[in-house]
Design an enzyme around this catalytic site. Sequence first.
Site, PDB file in Angstrom:
ATOM      1  N   LYS A  38     -20.829 -15.739 -19.943  1.00  0.00           N
ATOM      2  CA  LYS A  38     -19.832 -14.926 -19.630  1.00  0.00           C
ATOM      3  C   LYS A  38     -19.133 -14.234 -20.964  1.00  0.00           C
ATOM      4  O   LYS A  38     -19.408 -14.569 -22.008  1.00  0.00           O
ATOM      5  CB  LYS A  38     -18.662 -16.122 -18.879  1.00  0.00           C
ATOM      6  CG  LYS A  38     -18.078 -16.836 -19.917  1.00  0.00           C
ATOM      7  CD  LYS A  38     -17.181 -16.405 -20.629  1.00  0.00           C
ATOM      8  CE  LYS A  38     -16.738 -17.206 -21.910  1.00  0.00           C
ATOM      9  NZ  LYS A  38     -16.024 -16.573 -22.863  1.00  0.00           N
TER      10      LYS A  38
ATOM     11  N   TYR B  63     -12.260 -16.507 -17.899  1.00  0.00           N
ATOM     12  CA  TYR B  63     -12.190 -17.920 -17.185  1.00  0.00           C
ATOM     13  C   TYR B  63     -11.131 -17.985 -16.148  1.00  0.00           C
ATOM     14  O   TYR B  63     -11.499 -18.280 -15.057  1.00  0.00           O
ATOM     15  CB  TYR B  63     -12.051 -18.908 -18.184  1.00  0.00           C
ATOM     16  CG  TYR B  63     -13.472 -19.478 -19.003  1.00  0.00           C
ATOM     17  CD1 TYR B  63     -14.628 -20.005 -18.314  1.00  0.00           C
ATOM     18  CD2 TYR B  63     -13.594 -19.021 -20.265  1.00  0.00           C
ATOM     19  CE1 TYR B  63     -15.618 -20.414 -19.089  1.00  0.00           C
ATOM     20  CE2 TYR B  63     -14.555 -19.295 -21.009  1.00  0.00           C
ATOM     21  CZ  TYR B  63     -15.554 -20.024 -20.370  1.00  0.00           C
ATOM     22  OH  TYR B  63     -16.852 -20.383 -20.930  1.00  0.00           O
TER      23      TYR B  63
END
Length: 348
Positions: free
Chosen positions: A102, A187
């Site tokens: 990510k 996140y």
Amino acid sequence: MSSTQASSVLRLGILGGANIARQFTRDVRPSERVRVVAVASRSDDNAKAFAEANGIATWFGSYDALLASPDIDAVYIPLPNSLHAEWAIKAADHGKHILCEKPLALDRDEAARMFDAADRNGVMLLEAFPYYFQPQTTAMMTLIGEGAIGDVRAIQASFGFTVGNPGANIRMKPELGGGALLDAGSYPLSLVRLVMGCAPQRVEAIATWADSAVDISLMTTLIYADGRRAQVSCSMDAANHRYATIIGTQGTIDTEYLNHTSAQHAGDEYGYLPSQLRVRRGIPNSVPFELIESDTGSGFLFAAERFAHMVATRDAAAIEYYAQVSLDNAATLAAVIESARSERPVTL
């Protein structure tokens, strides 16, 4: 599909020798579904040193050489954010499945090109948020799906830490996709997307900027077409914190949504800790919270094994679901940073 894939053992190569690649290799080692068989770096010496230090049998002195190997089924990409798209597309063009760190991409167009390359080459691309595949996250989504807190109306989510060695840290370099939003904020924003089920309609953000021009901290409000709201904060200049509250019409969920978890409150071999998940099934604050227990372990291991299962079973539905999540994440991240820079609301 290679004979190795058919036997449900995914042969994985790693592009780059970052610290996160060391942790990933260590945590995935016990798996019977995934085997890290090779690593590539930009020099022979670096690749060989990483391979020897981490028990990897094969090393390559360039990323292209690893991608050309017929003995590798898939790659894990832990490279700086600005390099994800380039090497994911190259991996797809070499017929490799891709597990990419990510944030998957810097904007939605970049993410779309990555998924187009995967589709064109018949391979699977998955964004590697470790907490996605924690049993705790499954338990959280089950609670929401079962209506344990009624209809979700709002979410507050945060993640932050103090960046180490800011003068040399890639998180402080705008040309490498640095900044609190992409590194930490991805996140909580991804958690909001999982729970809300879609991208917001509009975002409003404010940031504090470092001397290097990256956002050192940022807060944003996400506004949804049906009136729901979410608030997200992220930082690289604060004590470590990671927490989310999901507010429903009939209750509340609190979670730390950690990447890696342990049943031990102290003394875990790798420093992993328990991750709280609790639910209040009711409207008044006199209703006690119920602690939800889940299996624990490394999110890297959970993610790698889930990815291997998707590849082995050709689970197109799962990949399609996570692809839409990743496209929405990328679009939202781009809108949030645009709002922070322009100091105005941005519509997706």
